[in-house]
Write a protein that holds these residues in place. Structure first.
Motif, PDB file in Angstrom:
ATOM      1  N   UNK A 149      13.160   1.148   3.841  1.00  0.00           N
ATOM      2  CA  UNK A 149      12.049   0.234   3.571  1.00  0.00           C
ATOM      3  C   UNK A 149      12.494  -1.146   3.099  1.00  0.00           C
ATOM      4  N   UNK A 150      13.520  -1.234   2.283  1.00  0.00           N
ATOM      5  CA  UNK A 150      13.977  -2.544   1.821  1.00  0.00           C
ATOM      6  C   UNK A 150      14.513  -3.362   2.996  1.00  0.00           C
ATOM      7  N   UNK A 151      15.286  -2.741   3.859  1.00  0.00           N
ATOM      8  CA  UNK A 151      15.808  -3.421   5.036  1.00  0.00           C
ATOM      9  C   UNK A 151      14.667  -3.826   5.970  1.00  0.00           C
ATOM     10  N   UNK A 152      13.678  -2.982   6.086  1.00  0.00           N
ATOM     11  CA  UNK A 152      12.491  -3.283   6.889  1.00  0.00           C
ATOM     12  C   UNK A 152      11.793  -4.537   6.359  1.00  0.00           C
ATOM     13  N   UNK A 153      11.589  -4.580   5.043  1.00  0.00           N
ATOM     14  CA  UNK A 153      10.921  -5.737   4.427  1.00  0.00           C
ATOM     15  C   UNK A 153      11.727  -7.021   4.641  1.00  0.00           C
TER      16      UNK A 153
ATOM     17  N   UNK B 100      20.517 -11.801   1.929  1.00  0.00           N
ATOM     18  CA  UNK B 100      19.727 -10.688   1.385  1.00  0.00           C
ATOM     19  C   UNK B 100      19.878  -9.440   2.258  1.00  0.00           C
ATOM     20  N   UNK B 101      19.844  -9.629   3.564  1.00  0.00           N
ATOM     21  CA  UNK B 101      19.983  -8.499   4.483  1.00  0.00           C
ATOM     22  C   UNK B 101      21.379  -7.892   4.366  1.00  0.00           C
ATOM     23  N   UNK B 102      22.400  -8.739   4.309  1.00  0.00           N
ATOM     24  CA  UNK B 102      23.767  -8.236   4.154  1.00  0.00           C
ATOM     25  C   UNK B 102      23.926  -7.460   2.850  1.00  0.00           C
ATOM     26  N   UNK B 103      23.319  -7.950   1.789  1.00  0.00           N
ATOM     27  CA  UNK B 103      23.387  -7.273   0.499  1.00  0.00           C
ATOM     28  C   UNK B 103      22.687  -5.918   0.564  1.00  0.00           C
ATOM     29  N   UNK B 104      21.523  -5.875   1.177  1.00  0.00           N
ATOM     30  CA  UNK B 104      20.791  -4.612   1.316  1.00  0.00           C
ATOM     31  C   UNK B 104      21.582  -3.624   2.167  1.00  0.00           C
ATOM     32  N   UNK B 105      22.182  -4.111   3.223  1.00  0.00           N
ATOM     33  CA  UNK B 105      22.960  -3.251   4.101  1.00  0.00           C
ATOM     34  C   UNK B 105      24.198  -2.704   3.392  1.00  0.00           C
TER      35      UNK B 105
END
Length: 103
Positions: free
Chosen positions: A67-71, A89-94
């Motif tokens: 869900x976080x990556x989706x958002x 942000x996406x790299x950090x979430x990944x």
């Protein structure tokens, strides 16, 4: 975020059961695919390429209940192509999902 990894692990377990090798392979495939879309986002210089990479990332995140990556993929869809804060942000979430097993 342990929850994100936990949701991914639950999704993989639902798909693969007790087959740990298959779970590892699916996890690696998820991370590799997401990393490829992030690379495409980084290289995108037009709205079309940015949009396609963000949509692919969104679909991948939805498929694996990340869900976080989706958002964040949703956030990328409204951002300008190459927006560095969204990419970071996406790299950090990944990174929270851990490294790909193949790397």
């Amino acid at each position: 975020m342990a929850y994100e990894s936990g949701a991914l692990d639950a999704t993989l377990a639902a798909a693969a059961g007790e087959d740990r090798a298959l779970i590892a392979e699916l996890r690696s495939a998820f991370i590799d695919s997401a990393q490829k879309q992030v690379e495409l986002l980084k290289r995108a210089r037009c709205d079309g390429n940015w949009h396609v990479a963000a949509m692919r990332l969104k679909g991948l995140a939805a498929s694996f209940h990340a869900s976080n990556l989706y958002d964040l993929a949703e956030e990328a869809l409204v951002a300008a192509p190459g927006e560095p804060t969204v990419v970071r942000k996406i790299e950090s979430a990944l990174a929270e999902f851990g490294p790909s097993i193949d790397t």
